[in-house]
Design an enzyme around this catalytic site. Sequence first.
Site, PDB file in Angstrom:
ATOM      1  N   ASP A 137       1.847   4.958  -5.369  1.00 15.27           N
ATOM      2  CA  ASP A 137       1.341   6.268  -4.960  1.00 15.27           C
ATOM      3  C   ASP A 137       2.227   7.366  -5.538  1.00 15.27           C
ATOM      4  O   ASP A 137       3.215   7.771  -4.939  1.00 15.27           O
ATOM      5  CB  ASP A 137       1.306   6.354  -3.436  1.00 15.27           C
ATOM      6  CG  ASP A 137       0.776   7.689  -2.944  1.00 15.27           C
ATOM      7  OD1 ASP A 137       0.550   8.595  -3.787  1.00 15.27           O
ATOM      8  OD2 ASP A 137       0.579   7.840  -1.733  1.00 15.27           O
TER       9      ASP A 137
ATOM     10  N   ASP B 262       0.831  -1.210   0.000  1.00 13.53           N
ATOM     11  CA  ASP B 262       0.000   0.000   0.000  1.00 13.53           C
ATOM     12  C   ASP B 262       0.866   1.261   0.000  1.00 13.53           C
ATOM     13  O   ASP B 262       1.891   1.318   0.679  1.00 13.53           O
ATOM     14  CB  ASP B 262      -0.891  -0.044   1.266  1.00 13.53           C
ATOM     15  CG  ASP B 262      -1.951   1.036   1.284  1.00 13.53           C
ATOM     16  OD1 ASP B 262      -2.439   1.428   0.200  1.00 13.53           O
ATOM     17  OD2 ASP B 262      -2.310   1.484   2.394  1.00 13.53           O
ATOM     18  N   HIS B 263       0.438   2.254  -0.756  1.00 14.84           N
ATOM     19  CA  HIS B 263       1.107   3.567  -0.803  1.00 14.84           C
ATOM     20  C   HIS B 263       2.608   3.461  -1.000  1.00 14.84           C
ATOM     21  O   HIS B 263       3.390   3.998  -0.209  1.00 14.84           O
ATOM     22  CB  HIS B 263       0.821   4.378   0.472  1.00 14.84           C
ATOM     23  CG  HIS B 263      -0.548   4.964   0.473  1.00 14.84           C
ATOM     24  ND1 HIS B 263      -0.945   5.952  -0.397  1.00 14.84           N
ATOM     25  CD2 HIS B 263      -1.644   4.680   1.221  1.00 14.84           C
ATOM     26  CE1 HIS B 263      -2.213   6.258  -0.171  1.00 14.84           C
ATOM     27  NE2 HIS B 263      -2.668   5.487   0.791  1.00 14.84           N
TER      28      HIS B 263
ATOM     29  N   HIS C 198      -6.978  11.060   4.846  1.00 16.54           N
ATOM     30  CA  HIS C 198      -6.328  10.034   5.670  1.00 16.54           C
ATOM     31  C   HIS C 198      -6.319  10.369   7.165  1.00 16.54           C
ATOM     32  O   HIS C 198      -6.314  11.534   7.544  1.00 16.54           O
ATOM     33  CB  HIS C 198      -4.873   9.856   5.221  1.00 16.54           C
ATOM     34  CG  HIS C 198      -4.727   8.943   4.056  1.00 16.54           C
ATOM     35  ND1 HIS C 198      -4.165   9.324   2.873  1.00 16.54           N
ATOM     36  CD2 HIS C 198      -5.090   7.649   3.882  1.00 16.54           C
ATOM     37  CE1 HIS C 198      -4.187   8.306   2.033  1.00 16.54           C
ATOM     38  NE2 HIS C 198      -4.734   7.275   2.614  1.00 16.54           N
TER      39      HIS C 198
ATOM     40  N   THR D 247      -7.000   3.602   9.989  1.00 19.60           N
ATOM     41  CA  THR D 247      -6.991   4.328  11.269  1.00 19.60           C
ATOM     42  C   THR D 247      -8.124   3.884  12.197  1.00 19.60           C
ATOM     43  O   THR D 247      -7.915   3.700  13.399  1.00 19.60           O
ATOM     44  CB  THR D 247      -7.097   5.847  11.015  1.00 19.60           C
ATOM     45  OG1 THR D 247      -5.996   6.230  10.185  1.00 19.60           O
ATOM     46  CG2 THR D 247      -7.062   6.638  12.306  1.00 19.60           C
TER      47      THR D 247
ATOM     48  N   GLU E 126      -3.075   6.378  -8.446  1.00 17.71           N
ATOM     49  CA  GLU E 126      -3.908   7.569  -8.357  1.00 17.71           C
ATOM     50  C   GLU E 126      -3.284   8.691  -9.149  1.00 17.71           C
ATOM     51  O   GLU E 126      -2.118   8.622  -9.536  1.00 17.71           O
ATOM     52  CB  GLU E 126      -4.121   7.976  -6.903  1.00 17.71           C
ATOM     53  CG  GLU E 126      -2.876   8.417  -6.191  1.00 17.71           C
ATOM     54  CD  GLU E 126      -3.190   8.853  -4.750  1.00 17.71           C
ATOM     55  OE1 GLU E 126      -3.304  10.045  -4.525  1.00 17.71           O
ATOM     56  OE2 GLU E 126      -3.321   7.970  -3.885  1.00 17.71           O
TER      57      GLU E 126
ATOM     58  N   HIS F  56      -9.871   5.878  -0.281  1.00 16.29           N
ATOM     59  CA  HIS F  56      -8.863   5.925   0.796  1.00 16.29           C
ATOM     60  C   HIS F  56      -9.397   6.806   1.915  1.00 16.29           C
ATOM     61  O   HIS F  56     -10.316   7.591   1.717  1.00 16.29           O
ATOM     62  CB  HIS F  56      -7.547   6.503   0.269  1.00 16.29           C
ATOM     63  CG  HIS F  56      -6.752   5.521  -0.529  1.00 16.29           C
ATOM     64  ND1 HIS F  56      -5.542   5.051  -0.124  1.00 16.29           N
ATOM     65  CD2 HIS F  56      -7.023   4.907  -1.704  1.00 16.29           C
ATOM     66  CE1 HIS F  56      -5.084   4.192  -1.020  1.00 16.29           C
ATOM     67  NE2 HIS F  56      -5.963   4.085  -2.000  1.00 16.29           N
TER      68      HIS F  56
ATOM     69  N   ASN G 251     -10.659   1.344   1.708  1.00 18.57           N
ATOM     70  CA  ASN G 251      -9.485   1.217   2.573  1.00 18.57           C
ATOM     71  C   ASN G 251      -9.771   1.788   3.958  1.00 18.57           C
ATOM     72  O   ASN G 251     -10.119   2.962   4.088  1.00 18.57           O
ATOM     73  CB  ASN G 251      -8.315   2.011   1.981  1.00 18.57           C
ATOM     74  CG  ASN G 251      -7.710   1.360   0.753  1.00 18.57           C
ATOM     75  OD1 ASN G 251      -8.289   0.437   0.185  1.00 18.57           O
ATOM     76  ND2 ASN G 251      -6.558   1.834   0.351  1.00 18.57           N
TER      77      ASN G 251
HETATM   78 ZN   LIG Z   1      -4.554   5.474   1.565  1.00 19.63          ZN
END
Ligand SMILES: [Zn+2]
Length: 278
Positions: free
Chosen positions: A105, A83-84, A177, A230, A135, A205, A227
């Site tokens: 990313d 991810d990212h 985020h 957190t 993205e 996201h 996604n």
């Molecule tokens: Zn994200």
Amino acid sequence: MTLATLDEVLRPAVAEGRAVGAFNIIQIEHAEAFVAAADRTGLPVVLQISQNTVGYHGALAPTALATKALAAAASARCVLQLDHALDESLIDEAVDLGFTAVMFDGSTLDDAANRDRTKAIVQRCHAAGVSVEAELGEIGGKEGAHAVGARTDPHDAMRFTEETGIDALAVAVGSSHAMTNRTAELDLELIRKIRKVVPVPLVLHGSSGVPDATLTDAVGAGMVKINIATHLNHVFTAALKDFIAANPSVVDTRKYLGAARRAVESEAARLLQLLALR
Ligand SMILES: [Zn+2]
């Protein structure tokens, strides 16, 4: 069951009008909880390890191989996704380790550089049977798609998707985020507009800040991969703190991490069902 690619999990979701949960792993307890939630609900899950988490552990392989072993023993379909990631050597390492998806990313790159690098990564990953999520980059000097207040332009999104050959597109439609409250509002009309012109599944996201009812609306409007990181860390930490507060003399880490794992498994199972509109 062998790991599924992102494409293999998202295509049927699109056909059935539901979405798939994508949750982030930091400790092995996260991976155990998410795989158990997928097995319990019979729904697919995307298991994600971010470049930031690789930085925290100092390596990708230990967490990735543990997660892969858990996923391989699952009865539900699991995707293992980086991810990212911006570091291309890390992407190559993930492909070698058997990841089935990566998210490149390039949101901090300018538009042309993001496009070129995304396209090259898609070619390398597709040759290895790995799906790619990406993205849009900076447009007109604006901050990346993850900035608060950023919105994805449907036409830019269509052009980017067609030129790069990606399998899924992360879009900016109102979430951001690391929100610790669930008060974000999404632009559902924009989701519908993007979905009409973009030929691949859309990814939300920063969904931790989005309340349940709005997540359901977003799935109805066309989001396919959601996604959530957190919010699940919030659940993990709250359960851990509660356990320690109630048992102040505890020293066995399994006791409080076990309580946190149970809480995260329940919430992950609830979210998988919510996103599948069950
Ligand atoms: Zn994200």
